[in-house]
Design a protein around this motif. Structure first.
Motif, PDB file in Angstrom:
ATOM      1  N   PHE A   1      65.110  57.088  93.576  1.00  0.00           N
ATOM      2  CA  PHE A   1      66.050  57.957  92.861  1.00  0.00           C
ATOM      3  C   PHE A   1      66.893  57.145  91.876  1.00  0.00           C
ATOM      4  O   PHE A   1      67.183  57.607  90.764  1.00  0.00           O
ATOM      5  CB  PHE A   1      66.933  58.724  93.841  1.00  0.00           C
ATOM      6  CG  PHE A   1      66.295  59.973  94.372  1.00  0.00           C
ATOM      7  CD1 PHE A   1      66.410  61.183  93.694  1.00  0.00           C
ATOM      8  CD2 PHE A   1      65.561  59.956  95.550  1.00  0.00           C
ATOM      9  CE1 PHE A   1      65.804  62.334  94.166  1.00  0.00           C
ATOM     10  CE2 PHE A   1      64.952  61.099  96.037  1.00  0.00           C
ATOM     11  CZ  PHE A   1      65.072  62.289  95.342  1.00  0.00           C
ATOM     12  N   LYS A   2      67.274  55.948  92.282  1.00  0.00           N
ATOM     13  CA  LYS A   2      68.056  55.086  91.385  1.00  0.00           C
ATOM     14  C   LYS A   2      67.253  54.730  90.153  1.00  0.00           C
ATOM     15  O   LYS A   2      67.763  54.799  89.025  1.00  0.00           O
ATOM     16  CB  LYS A   2      68.489  53.826  92.133  1.00  0.00           C
ATOM     17  CG  LYS A   2      69.369  52.897  91.304  1.00  0.00           C
ATOM     18  CD  LYS A   2      69.812  51.693  92.118  1.00  0.00           C
ATOM     19  CE  LYS A   2      70.690  50.763  91.283  1.00  0.00           C
ATOM     20  NZ  LYS A   2      71.145  49.576  92.065  1.00  0.00           N
ATOM     21  N   GLN A   3      65.991  54.356  90.356  1.00  0.00           N
ATOM     22  CA  GLN A   3      65.145  53.988  89.229  1.00  0.00           C
ATOM     23  C   GLN A   3      64.912  55.162  88.291  1.00  0.00           C
ATOM     24  O   GLN A   3      64.820  54.994  87.069  1.00  0.00           O
ATOM     25  CB  GLN A   3      63.814  53.440  89.729  1.00  0.00           C
ATOM     26  CG  GLN A   3      63.891  52.045  90.330  1.00  0.00           C
ATOM     27  CD  GLN A   3      62.533  51.502  90.740  1.00  0.00           C
ATOM     28  OE1 GLN A   3      61.517  52.203  90.686  1.00  0.00           O
ATOM     29  NE2 GLN A   3      62.502  50.240  91.145  1.00  0.00           N
ATOM     30  N   ALA A   4      64.813  56.369  88.863  1.00  0.00           N
ATOM     31  CA  ALA A   4      64.586  57.565  88.045  1.00  0.00           C
ATOM     32  C   ALA A   4      65.860  58.047  87.362  1.00  0.00           C
ATOM     33  O   ALA A   4      65.797  58.879  86.447  1.00  0.00           O
ATOM     34  CB  ALA A   4      64.004  58.680  88.915  1.00  0.00           C
ATOM     35  N   GLY A   5      67.002  57.543  87.807  1.00  0.00           N
ATOM     36  CA  GLY A   5      68.274  57.978  87.233  1.00  0.00           C
ATOM     37  C   GLY A   5      68.619  59.412  87.579  1.00  0.00           C
ATOM     38  O   GLY A   5      69.288  60.104  86.801  1.00  0.00           O
ATOM     39  N   ILE A   6      68.182  59.860  88.768  1.00  0.00           N
ATOM     40  CA  ILE A   6      68.425  61.242  89.202  1.00  0.00           C
ATOM     41  C   ILE A   6      69.222  61.226  90.496  1.00  0.00           C
ATOM     42  O   ILE A   6      68.921  60.467  91.423  1.00  0.00           O
ATOM     43  CB  ILE A   6      67.097  61.994  89.386  1.00  0.00           C
ATOM     44  CG1 ILE A   6      66.415  62.180  88.023  1.00  0.00           C
ATOM     45  CG2 ILE A   6      67.317  63.358  90.058  1.00  0.00           C
ATOM     46  CD1 ILE A   6      65.065  62.833  88.077  1.00  0.00           C
ATOM     47  N   GLU A   7      70.226  62.060  90.546  1.00  0.00           N
ATOM     48  CA  GLU A   7      71.094  62.131  91.731  1.00  0.00           C
ATOM     49  C   GLU A   7      70.453  62.977  92.826  1.00  0.00           C
ATOM     50  O   GLU A   7      69.807  63.996  92.549  1.00  0.00           O
ATOM     51  CB  GLU A   7      72.449  62.731  91.346  1.00  0.00           C
ATOM     52  CG  GLU A   7      73.461  62.715  92.480  1.00  0.00           C
ATOM     53  CD  GLU A   7      74.818  63.249  92.063  1.00  0.00           C
ATOM     54  OE1 GLU A   7      75.825  62.748  92.573  1.00  0.00           O
ATOM     55  OE2 GLU A   7      74.866  64.172  91.222  1.00  0.00           O
ATOM     56  N   LEU A   8      70.643  62.564  94.073  1.00  0.00           N
ATOM     57  CA  LEU A   8      70.176  63.313  95.236  1.00  0.00           C
ATOM     58  C   LEU A   8      71.368  63.726  96.084  1.00  0.00           C
ATOM     59  O   LEU A   8      72.210  62.896  96.435  1.00  0.00           O
ATOM     60  CB  LEU A   8      69.227  62.455  96.078  1.00  0.00           C
ATOM     61  CG  LEU A   8      68.824  63.030  97.450  1.00  0.00           C
ATOM     62  CD1 LEU A   8      67.993  64.296  97.286  1.00  0.00           C
ATOM     63  CD2 LEU A   8      68.069  61.992  98.267  1.00  0.00           C
ATOM     64  N   VAL A   9      71.415  65.011  96.424  1.00  0.00           N
ATOM     65  CA  VAL A   9      72.423  65.545  97.341  1.00  0.00           C
ATOM     66  C   VAL A   9      71.686  66.244  98.478  1.00  0.00           C
ATOM     67  O   VAL A   9      70.778  67.044  98.222  1.00  0.00           O
ATOM     68  CB  VAL A   9      73.360  66.551  96.630  1.00  0.00           C
ATOM     69  CG1 VAL A   9      74.350  67.157  97.627  1.00  0.00           C
ATOM     70  CG2 VAL A   9      74.110  65.873  95.486  1.00  0.00           C
ATOM     71  N   THR A  10      72.030  65.934  99.725  1.00  0.00           N
ATOM     72  CA  THR A  10      71.382  66.592 100.861  1.00  0.00           C
ATOM     73  C   THR A  10      72.425  67.240 101.758  1.00  0.00           C
ATOM     74  O   THR A  10      73.581  66.803 101.816  1.00  0.00           O
ATOM     75  CB  THR A  10      70.540  65.603 101.688  1.00  0.00           C
ATOM     76  OG1 THR A  10      71.390  64.611 102.271  1.00  0.00           O
ATOM     77  CG2 THR A  10      69.495  64.926 100.819  1.00  0.00           C
ATOM     78  N   LEU A  11      71.997  68.268 102.469  1.00  0.00           N
ATOM     79  CA  LEU A  11      72.910  68.996 103.343  1.00  0.00           C
ATOM     80  C   LEU A  11      73.168  68.250 104.641  1.00  0.00           C
ATOM     81  O   LEU A  11      74.248  68.351 105.218  1.00  0.00           O
ATOM     82  CB  LEU A  11      72.356  70.393 103.643  1.00  0.00           C
ATOM     83  CG  LEU A  11      72.143  71.298 102.426  1.00  0.00           C
ATOM     84  CD1 LEU A  11      71.678  72.687 102.870  1.00  0.00           C
ATOM     85  CD2 LEU A  11      73.415  71.413 101.580  1.00  0.00           C
TER      86      LEU A  11
END
Length: 209
Positions: free
Chosen positions: A163-173
């Motif tokens: 996710f860091k390499q893709a530059g996309i944020e992850l949010v999980t419940l």
């Protein structure tokens, strides 16, 4: 009780999560893991399903209030994404893992406008590879991907790196750490099991020897 702990408790209660620290599962990736998760089961339990969808909506409003379209990954993210989009009165699309081999050859189904701000819904994060492929497809088709939301993450270092390499944020419940804590508190595992489960989180390589 926090939302993360309540969802973790529900996942254990409906047996969407199995814990076998003494006899690990083998994932499709080859990883030896003490946990196996099937979040598709949440769809069969209205109370759990509602808890999850309301949690998704609250998280989106908190983190991505500018969202314009909800996307689900095929197949697990589709039902959750459709319910969320309905609750938020937003457009919905879903992203195939590859283009159709007939018709228009679409990989994204539904109407996606150039520049639309998108949140992608997934049910489970292991390494993150499949949902990041979906995000790359959406970006290629002109979407602005604000982030990915998922029910649960195994918290694998590889996922964090991807996710860091893709530059996309992850949010999980909820997540692995919360789940094993709830499992111990509710008698699903004993102290020895908890120790093994914590070891898996510290160093997954030990499970692949």
């Amino acid at each position: 009780m926090t939302l993360a702990s309540q969802i973790a408790k529900d996942l254990l209660s409906i047996q969407a999560v199995y814990l076998k620290p003494q006899d690990p599962f083998t994932w499709a990736s080859g990883i030896k893991s003490p946990i196996y998760t099937d979040n598709r089961l949440t769809l069969s339990y209205p109370d759990t399903r509602t808890l999850i969808e309301n949690g998704f909506v609250a998280s989106i409003k908190k983190h991505y209030p500018q969202v314009e379209v909800i996307a689900g990954t095929a197949t697990a993210g589709i039902p959750h994404g459709a319910i969320i989009a309905d609750k938020m009165e937003l457009p919905f699309t879903y992203i195939r893992n590859k283009p159709k081999d007939h018709g228009a050859g679409n990989q994204i189904e539904g109407r996606l406008l150039k520049g639309q701000k998108m949140v992608i819904i997934e049910d489970l994060i292991s390494t993150g590879g499949s949902v990041l492929d979906a995000a790359a497809t959406a970006i290629r088709e002109g979407a602005e991907v604000l982030g990915v939301l998922a029910i649960f993450t195994y918290e694998l270092p590889k996922a964090q790196e991807n996710f860091k390499q893709a530059g996309i944020e992850l949010v999980t419940l909820t997540n692995y750490s919360e789940l094993i804590k709830v499992a111990a508190a509710n008698g699903y595992i004993n102290a020895d099991d908890l120790s093994l489960l914590e070891k898996f989180k510290r160093d997954q390589k030990n499970w692949n020897e």
